[in-house]
Enzyme design. Structure first.
Site, PDB file in Angstrom:
ATOM      1  N   ARG A 116      -5.702  -7.319 -45.912  1.00 43.35           N
ATOM      2  CA  ARG A 116      -6.184  -7.874 -44.644  1.00 43.35           C
ATOM      3  C   ARG A 116      -5.221  -7.529 -43.510  1.00 43.35           C
ATOM      4  O   ARG A 116      -4.023  -7.559 -43.712  1.00 43.35           O
ATOM      5  CB  ARG A 116      -6.301  -9.406 -44.776  1.00 43.35           C
TER       6      ARG A 116
ATOM      7  N   ARG B 239      -8.033 -27.223 -38.553  1.00 43.26           N
ATOM      8  CA  ARG B 239      -6.705 -26.630 -38.522  1.00 43.26           C
ATOM      9  C   ARG B 239      -5.861 -27.230 -37.420  1.00 43.26           C
ATOM     10  O   ARG B 239      -4.696 -26.849 -37.273  1.00 43.26           O
ATOM     11  CB  ARG B 239      -6.869 -25.143 -38.239  1.00 43.26           C
TER      12      ARG B 239
ATOM     13  N   ARG C 190      -2.246  -9.711 -51.965  1.00 49.84           N
ATOM     14  CA  ARG C 190      -3.682 -10.022 -51.902  1.00 49.84           C
ATOM     15  C   ARG C 190      -4.471  -8.786 -51.492  1.00 49.84           C
ATOM     16  O   ARG C 190      -4.059  -8.019 -50.640  1.00 49.84           O
ATOM     17  CB  ARG C 190      -3.942 -11.136 -50.890  1.00 49.84           C
TER      18      ARG C 190
ATOM     19  N   LYS D 221      -6.293 -21.875 -50.851  1.00 50.88           N
ATOM     20  CA  LYS D 221      -7.442 -22.682 -50.425  1.00 50.88           C
ATOM     21  C   LYS D 221      -8.762 -21.977 -50.769  1.00 50.88           C
ATOM     22  O   LYS D 221      -9.667 -22.578 -51.312  1.00 50.88           O
ATOM     23  CB  LYS D 221      -7.418 -22.910 -48.901  1.00 50.88           C
TER      24      LYS D 221
HETATM   25  P1  AP5 Z   1      -8.123 -17.963 -43.010  1.00 49.26           P
HETATM   26  O1  AP5 Z   1      -8.973 -16.902 -43.517  1.00 49.26           O
HETATM   27  O2  AP5 Z   1      -8.511 -19.386 -43.209  1.00 49.26           O
HETATM   28  O3  AP5 Z   1      -6.621 -17.719 -43.510  1.00 49.26           O
HETATM   29  P2  AP5 Z   1      -5.420 -18.690 -43.950  1.00 49.26           P
HETATM   30  O4  AP5 Z   1      -5.532 -20.146 -43.760  1.00 49.26           O
HETATM   31  O5  AP5 Z   1      -4.259 -18.072 -43.290  1.00 49.26           O
HETATM   32  O6  AP5 Z   1      -5.490 -18.666 -45.417  1.00 49.26           O
HETATM   33  P3  AP5 Z   1      -5.707 -17.466 -46.346  1.00 49.26           P
HETATM   34  O7  AP5 Z   1      -7.151 -17.135 -46.461  1.00 49.26           O
HETATM   35  O8  AP5 Z   1      -4.776 -16.361 -45.934  1.00 49.26           O
HETATM   36  O9  AP5 Z   1      -5.136 -18.070 -47.707  1.00 49.26           O
HETATM   37  P4  AP5 Z   1      -5.827 -19.020 -48.772  1.00 49.26           P
HETATM   38  O10 AP5 Z   1      -5.135 -20.336 -48.739  1.00 49.26           O
HETATM   39  O11 AP5 Z   1      -7.306 -18.991 -48.667  1.00 49.26           O
HETATM   40  O12 AP5 Z   1      -5.331 -18.268 -50.078  1.00 49.26           O
HETATM   41  P5  AP5 Z   1      -6.113 -17.372 -51.152  1.00 49.26           P
HETATM   42  O13 AP5 Z   1      -6.976 -18.227 -51.996  1.00 49.26           O
HETATM   43  O14 AP5 Z   1      -6.727 -16.157 -50.529  1.00 49.26           O
HETATM   44  O15 AP5 Z   1      -7.902 -17.764 -41.432  1.00 49.26           O
HETATM   45  C1  AP5 Z   1      -7.558 -16.494 -40.913  1.00 49.26           C
HETATM   46  C2  AP5 Z   1      -7.404 -16.597 -39.401  1.00 49.26           C
HETATM   47  O16 AP5 Z   1      -8.654 -17.006 -38.813  1.00 49.26           O
HETATM   48  C3  AP5 Z   1      -6.385 -17.645 -38.904  1.00 49.26           C
HETATM   49  O17 AP5 Z   1      -5.073 -17.145 -38.884  1.00 49.26           O
HETATM   50  C4  AP5 Z   1      -6.959 -17.947 -37.517  1.00 49.26           C
HETATM   51  O18 AP5 Z   1      -6.599 -16.942 -36.605  1.00 49.26           O
HETATM   52  C5  AP5 Z   1      -8.455 -17.895 -37.732  1.00 49.26           C
HETATM   53  N1  AP5 Z   1      -9.024 -19.208 -38.085  1.00 49.26           N
HETATM   54  C6  AP5 Z   1      -9.657 -19.570 -39.243  1.00 49.26           C
HETATM   55  N2  AP5 Z   1     -10.039 -20.851 -39.224  1.00 49.26           N
HETATM   56  C7  AP5 Z   1      -9.644 -21.339 -38.015  1.00 49.26           C
HETATM   57  C8  AP5 Z   1      -9.727 -22.631 -37.392  1.00 49.26           C
HETATM   58  N3  AP5 Z   1     -10.306 -23.674 -38.014  1.00 49.26           N
HETATM   59  N4  AP5 Z   1      -9.204 -22.760 -36.147  1.00 49.26           N
HETATM   60  C9  AP5 Z   1      -8.635 -21.732 -35.512  1.00 49.26           C
HETATM   61  N5  AP5 Z   1      -8.502 -20.502 -36.041  1.00 49.26           N
HETATM   62  C10 AP5 Z   1      -9.006 -20.295 -37.283  1.00 49.26           C
HETATM   63  O19 AP5 Z   1      -4.857 -16.915 -52.022  1.00 49.26           O
HETATM   64  C11 AP5 Z   1      -3.876 -16.035 -51.487  1.00 49.26           C
HETATM   65  C12 AP5 Z   1      -3.491 -14.973 -52.534  1.00 49.26           C
HETATM   66  O20 AP5 Z   1      -2.783 -15.603 -53.597  1.00 49.26           O
HETATM   67  C13 AP5 Z   1      -4.696 -14.278 -53.196  1.00 49.26           C
HETATM   68  O21 AP5 Z   1      -4.376 -12.943 -53.441  1.00 49.26           O
HETATM   69  C14 AP5 Z   1      -4.890 -15.043 -54.498  1.00 49.26           C
HETATM   70  O22 AP5 Z   1      -5.467 -14.231 -55.491  1.00 49.26           O
HETATM   71  C15 AP5 Z   1      -3.467 -15.481 -54.841  1.00 49.26           C
HETATM   72  N6  AP5 Z   1      -3.406 -16.806 -55.479  1.00 49.26           N
HETATM   73  C16 AP5 Z   1      -4.173 -17.903 -55.186  1.00 49.26           C
HETATM   74  N7  AP5 Z   1      -3.819 -18.950 -55.981  1.00 49.26           N
HETATM   75  C17 AP5 Z   1      -2.796 -18.510 -56.770  1.00 49.26           C
HETATM   76  C18 AP5 Z   1      -1.995 -19.112 -57.785  1.00 49.26           C
HETATM   77  N8  AP5 Z   1      -2.172 -20.403 -58.142  1.00 49.26           N
HETATM   78  N9  AP5 Z   1      -1.030 -18.368 -58.374  1.00 49.26           N
HETATM   79  C19 AP5 Z   1      -0.851 -17.047 -58.004  1.00 49.26           C
HETATM   80  N10 AP5 Z   1      -1.573 -16.424 -57.049  1.00 49.26           N
HETATM   81  C20 AP5 Z   1      -2.530 -17.133 -56.448  1.00 49.26           C
HETATM   82 MG    MG Z   2      -8.683 -17.987 -47.417  1.00 45.39          MG
END
Ligand code: AP5
Ligand code: MG
Length: 213
Positions: free
Chosen positions: A160, A88, A127, A13
């Site tokens: 992280r 969420r 990551r 995302k």
């Molecule tokens: P948040 O920071 O939003 O974490 P998440 O939803 O768990 O998502 P991530 O940031 O971990 O993943 P992403 O989908 O952004 O993936 P990314 O692009 O980095 O939230 C963290 C915490 O905050 C939650 O657990 C909660 O506690 C709290 N929170 C936040 N919002 C909230 C809300 N609205 N309500 C309540 N609590 C909330 O990609 C992941 C990795 O994969 C990277 O290393 C990237 O380089 C790699 N990658 C990406 N795309 C590809 C691809 N196509 N192929 C290969 N690798 C890839």
């Molecule tokens: Mg993210």
């Protein structure tokens, strides 16, 4: 244009939201990034949210909703935004919908980046995030030029706290229980778009461009 990014933790995302933000000139609004900035600055909100984040739980809606509504009321969000990590929960989605309704406004697209659970753990363990500017990399799929150093600002990269495998498992459970129901919520409003998130980052982005135009 107002866009919501849906998808499991680690689905990409943030990666796609950043690319959309650059191409379409929309602010990238990530509640996770806002919480992490508060943790880094040692604010009260940061200390409160860290307890939940480190356990892989959601920060309570009361805290999250206010932060998000304040953020999208800022000037740079007047012509639209990309929401990453919000809503969420169904209550969060309802609050956002009500707030937009009052302004005679609505979300244009909810894009679900679909990645099965099997792929998530390796995405997360590889990551790396910059301690200073928050830029995100992957040791295999999006490596930096110099290992462990941010390409953009030269600071150190870290894993992280919530990317440890045991926490990732909790985050996935929470995702399936509390966040996945949003897929039906936005489908019922005819704005849901699905993209395959298992292909390369650029291929995912191509699918998104074909939706947004
Ligand atoms: P948040 O920071 O939003 O974490 P998440 O939803 O768990 O998502 P991530 O940031 O971990 O993943 P992403 O989908 O952004 O993936 P990314 O692009 O980095 O939230 C963290 C915490 O905050 C939650 O657990 C909660 O506690 C709290 N929170 C936040 N919002 C909230 C809300 N609205 N309500 C309540 N609590 C909330 O990609 C992941 C990795 O994969 C990277 O290393 C990237 O380089 C790699 N990658 C990406 N795309 C590809 C691809 N196509 N192929 C290969 N690798 C890839
Ligand atoms: Mg993210």
């Amino acid at each position: 244009m107002k866009i919501i990014m849906l998808g499991a933790p680690g689905a990409g995302k943030g990666t796609q939201a950043k690319m959309i933000s650059e191409k379409y000139g929309l602010p990238h609004v990530s509640t996770g990034d806002i919480f992490r900035a508060n943790i880094k600055n040692g604010t009260e909100l940061g200390m409160e949210s860290k307890k939940y984040m480190d356990a892989g739980q959601l920060v309570p809606d009361e805290l999250t909703v206010k932060i998000l509504l304040d953020r999208v009321a800022e000037d740079d969000c007047k012509n639209g935004y990309v929401l990453d990590g919000f809503p969420r929960t169904i209550p969060q989605a309802e609050v956002l919908e009500d707030a937009l309704n009052k302004l005679n406004d609505k979300i244009d697209y909810a894009i679900n980046v679909d990645v099965p659970d099997e792929n998530i753990i390796s995405r997360m363990s590889g990551r790396r995030a910059c301690v200073n500017c928050g830029a995100t990399y992957h040791i295999q799929y999006a490596p930096t030029k110099v290992e462990g150093i941010c390409d953009k600002c030269g600071s150190e990269l870290i894993l992280r706290d919530d990317d440890k495998p045991e926490t990732v498992k909790n985050r996935l459970d929470v995702y399936h229980k509390q966040t996945q129901p949003l897929i039906d919520f936005y489908s019922a409003r005819n704005i849901l778009k699905e993209v395959d998130g298992t292909v390369s980052m650029n291929e995912v982005f191509e699918s998104i461009i074909s939706i947004l135009g």
